[in-house]
Design an enzyme around this catalytic site. Structure first.
Site, short mmCIF file in Angstrom:
data_model
loop_
_atom_site.label_atom_id
_atom_site.label_comp_id
_atom_site.label_asym_id
_atom_site.label_seq_id
_atom_site.Cartn_x
_atom_site.Cartn_y
_atom_site.Cartn_z
N ARG A 1 0.81 -1.23 0.00
CA ARG A 1 0.00 0.00 0.00
C ARG A 1 0.84 1.28 0.00
NH1 ARG A 1 -2.96 -3.13 3.72
NH2 ARG A 1 -4.74 -4.08 2.70
N HIS B 1 -0.49 15.78 -26.06
CA HIS B 1 -0.47 14.38 -25.64
C HIS B 1 -1.68 13.59 -26.12
CE1 HIS B 1 2.95 15.51 -23.31
NE2 HIS B 1 3.04 14.36 -22.71
N GLU C 1 9.41 17.68 -24.73
CA GLU C 1 8.67 18.06 -23.51
C GLU C 1 9.08 19.47 -23.08
OE1 GLU C 1 6.19 16.33 -22.41
OE2 GLU C 1 6.60 14.17 -22.44
N HIS D 1 -0.46 10.41 -27.69
CA HIS D 1 -0.75 9.08 -27.14
C HIS D 1 -1.41 8.19 -28.20
CE1 HIS D 1 -0.57 10.18 -22.57
NE2 HIS D 1 0.61 10.14 -23.14
N LYS E 1 7.04 23.02 -14.24
CA LYS E 1 6.26 21.83 -13.89
C LYS E 1 5.93 21.82 -12.39
CE LYS E 1 5.22 17.11 -14.42
NZ LYS E 1 5.34 15.86 -15.12
N GLU F 1 -4.54 16.71 -11.18
CA GLU F 1 -5.10 17.05 -12.49
C GLU F 1 -6.62 17.24 -12.47
OE1 GLU F 1 -3.00 15.20 -15.84
OE2 GLU F 1 -4.91 15.17 -16.87
N HIS G 1 8.13 8.43 -27.06
CA HIS G 1 7.13 9.29 -26.43
C HIS G 1 7.38 10.76 -26.78
CE1 HIS G 1 4.24 10.85 -23.59
NE2 HIS G 1 5.17 11.62 -23.08
N ASN H 1 -0.55 18.31 -20.62
CA ASN H 1 -0.83 17.29 -21.63
C ASN H 1 -0.93 17.89 -23.03
OD1 ASN H 1 -0.95 15.23 -19.69
ND2 ASN H 1 -3.03 15.83 -19.16
N LYS I 1 3.16 11.33 -11.16
CA LYS I 1 2.33 10.46 -12.00
C LYS I 1 3.11 9.18 -12.26
CE LYS I 1 -0.67 13.39 -14.79
NZ LYS I 1 -0.97 13.84 -16.17
P1 NAD Z 1 13.05 5.57 -21.67
O1 NAD Z 1 12.86 5.46 -20.24
O2 NAD Z 1 12.64 4.44 -22.53
O3 NAD Z 1 14.58 5.92 -21.94
C1 NAD Z 1 15.00 6.11 -23.26
C2 NAD Z 1 16.20 5.21 -23.62
O4 NAD Z 1 17.37 5.80 -23.09
C3 NAD Z 1 16.13 3.80 -23.07
O5 NAD Z 1 16.65 2.91 -24.03
C4 NAD Z 1 17.06 3.87 -21.86
O6 NAD Z 1 17.60 2.62 -21.53
C5 NAD Z 1 18.11 4.83 -22.34
N1 NAD Z 1 18.81 5.58 -21.31
C6 NAD Z 1 18.31 6.12 -20.18
N2 NAD Z 1 19.22 6.88 -19.58
C7 NAD Z 1 20.35 6.80 -20.33
C8 NAD Z 1 21.62 7.39 -20.24
N3 NAD Z 1 21.92 8.27 -19.28
N4 NAD Z 1 22.55 7.08 -21.18
C9 NAD Z 1 22.23 6.22 -22.20
N5 NAD Z 1 21.03 5.65 -22.35
C10 NAD Z 1 20.09 5.96 -21.43
O7 NAD Z 1 12.29 6.86 -22.26
P2 NAD Z 1 12.07 8.34 -21.69
O8 NAD Z 1 11.97 9.17 -22.88
O9 NAD Z 1 13.05 8.69 -20.65
O10 NAD Z 1 10.65 8.25 -20.98
C11 NAD Z 1 9.48 8.00 -21.72
C12 NAD Z 1 8.42 7.50 -20.78
O11 NAD Z 1 8.12 8.52 -19.82
C13 NAD Z 1 7.12 7.18 -21.47
O12 NAD Z 1 6.65 5.94 -21.03
C14 NAD Z 1 6.19 8.28 -21.03
O13 NAD Z 1 4.85 7.88 -21.00
C15 NAD Z 1 6.71 8.59 -19.67
N6 NAD Z 1 6.37 9.94 -19.19
C16 NAD Z 1 5.84 10.05 -17.95
C17 NAD Z 1 5.53 11.28 -17.43
C18 NAD Z 1 5.02 11.39 -16.03
O14 NAD Z 1 4.60 12.48 -15.63
N7 NAD Z 1 5.08 10.34 -15.24
C19 NAD Z 1 5.77 12.43 -18.19
C20 NAD Z 1 6.32 12.30 -19.46
C21 NAD Z 1 6.62 11.04 -19.94
N1 GLY Z 2 3.28 14.80 -18.13
C1 GLY Z 2 2.04 15.32 -17.68
C2 GLY Z 2 1.94 15.54 -16.21
O1 GLY Z 2 2.86 15.27 -15.49
O2 GLY Z 2 0.93 15.95 -15.73
#
Ligand code: NAD
Ligand code: GLY
Length: 365
Positions: A122, A249, A186, A253, A228, A238, A266, A246, A144
């Site tokens: 939990r 987005h 972003e 998405h 942010k 939200e 993404h 978003n 999130k």
């Molecule tokens: P990711 O986590 O897939 O990382 C991208 C690639 O970079 C991967 O292959 C990873 O292994 C590699 N990598 C990471 N750090 C590295 C480094 N320092 N050196 C070399 N390689 C490295 O992708 P991302 O773009 O970081 O994140 C995308 C995800 O984030 C999506 O799933 C998206 O939905 C989510 N997201 C969430 C929020 C939120 O508010 N929670 C906001 C925006 C995006």
């Molecule tokens: N990436 C959208 C949010 O964090 O609300």
């Protein structure tokens, strides 16, 4: 050591800027992570990031690090199966609610670890240690957490604020060019929805940004995190203003879901989504006609795509958009641009304008 606080009353937390902390190139701020993590630490990372940074990270915890789970790499693994595997590893290791999870990686690792932390017994604390640009400016901040479902992105999740976010800008030096650009999407989003001055700063600093100049990246990441953090502080779950984050987005998405998770990154989907949102905003008379071109120039300078992949069908696209979490029971909600630096959420959809935008981006090519 620079830090920004995400102000959420008793759940407030710092975003701490510690260049060199994770890469191991400097000991500055070393204690901040170790102190926050407490006596029992479990790290989640993926096979790529663990190969680069798990060993230097371990040094912060010594024998307080009681386990690790290394995920396969990629958006395709942002699944409930991974949550199950992490929970299995935590249970097998006898972890209690005293354990702090550390998310070492990009947004995928951060979202999965955050969700595992939200549901394990939990809820246990999590510290986000983002290693991609996208994760440093966006996903690690705001609480999130989610995994994907085959029918929709981020459809299973929870709000679970981290205890701390620790940024080491030096980790971005090992990021591929494509992933670096994805993070810039972003950033452009933040500027476009909230801050014209930031947009102009990005335009003026394209070269040092693309050269990954550390000082420039630090300034940019801090600027985005401030935008942010302020929005999250105002609307954590939200109910209103946070939906502005978003921007792009709902379109993005749909692109990710229909192309197959991980095919279009993404951030790339967000860049295309920003262009589609801008086009829709012009067609529905909210935005001046020259703004999409200015947006396009910045996205293109940051080596980002501005058109979706070929072959996406309008009917399926509209369906995927409707499934987006920003859709309410009353129908679709969209974030539209009023200006570069100002956005608003609307549920008054101009159907004709939306059809025209989809025609232009999906079929007229
Ligand atoms: P990711 O986590 O897939 O990382 C991208 C690639 O970079 C991967 O292959 C990873 O292994 C590699 N990598 C990471 N750090 C590295 C480094 N320092 N050196 C070399 N390689 C490295 O992708 P991302 O773009 O970081 O994140 C995308 C995800 O984030 C999506 O799933 C998206 O939905 C989510 N997201 C969430 C929020 C939120 O508010 N929670 C906001 C925006 C995006
Ligand atoms: N990436 C959208 C949010 O964090 O609300």
């Amino acid at each position: 050591m620079k830090s920004i606080t995400v102000e959420l009353a008793d759940r407030s937390y710092p975003i701490v800027f510690c260049p060199g902390l994770i890469t191991g190139t400097t000991g500055a701020g070393q204690d901040v992570l170790a102190v926050a993590a407490g006596e029992s630490v479990f790290v989640v990372s993926n096979e790529t990031v663990a190969g680069l940074y798990l060993e230097p990270l371990k040094k912060h915890f010594g024998d307080r690090m009681l386990g690790a789970y290394i995920m396969p790499d990629g958006e395709a693994h942002k699944t409930l199966d991974q949550i199950n595997a992490i929970i299995g590893a935590l249970l097998a290791g006898g972890h209690t609610r005293e354990t702090t999870l550390i998310a070492l990686g990009g947004g995928v690792v951060g979202d999965v670890t955050g969700f595992a932390a939200a549901v394990y017994q939990r809820g246990v604390p999590v510290i986000q240690v983002p290693t991609t640009l996208l994760a440093q400016v966006d996903s690690s901040v705001g609480g999130k957490t989610a995994v994907n479902h085959p029918l929709g992105k981020n459809m299973i999740g929870a709000f679970h604020q981290p205890k701390m976010v620790v940024m080491d800008v030096e980790t971005l030096k090992t990021l591929s060019d494509r992933e670096f650009s994805a993070g810039l999407a972003e950033i452009v989003k933040h500027a476009a929805l909230a801050d014209w001055e930031y947009f102009q700063w990005l335009e003026a600093n394209q070269a040092p940004i693309m050269d990954r100049d550390s000082a420039c990246l630090m300034a940019m990441i801090e600027w985005s995190c401030r935008i942010k953090a302020a929005i999250v502080a105002e609307d954590e779950t939200e109910q209103g203003k946070r939906a502005l984050l978003n921007l792009g987005h709902t379109f993005g998405h749909a692109i990710e879901t229909l192309s197959g998770y991980g095919v279009v990154l993404h951030g790339e989907a967000v860049a295309i989504g920003l262009m589609m949102a801008a086009d829709y905003s012009v067609r529905s008379k909210a935005l001046i006609e020259s703004a999409p071109e200015q947006l396009k120039q910045l996205l293109t300078a940051f080596a980002l795509p501005i058109l979706p992949p070929k072959g996406l069908k309008k009917t399926a696209f509209l369906q995927a958009m409707g499934r987006d979490k920003k859709a309410t029971s009353a129908g679709l909600r969209l974030v539209m641009l009023r200006d570069l630096g100002r956005a608003e959420v609307t549920s008054q959809i101009d159907e004709a304008a939306l059809e025209q935008t989809l025609d232009r981006f999906l079929t007229d090519r």
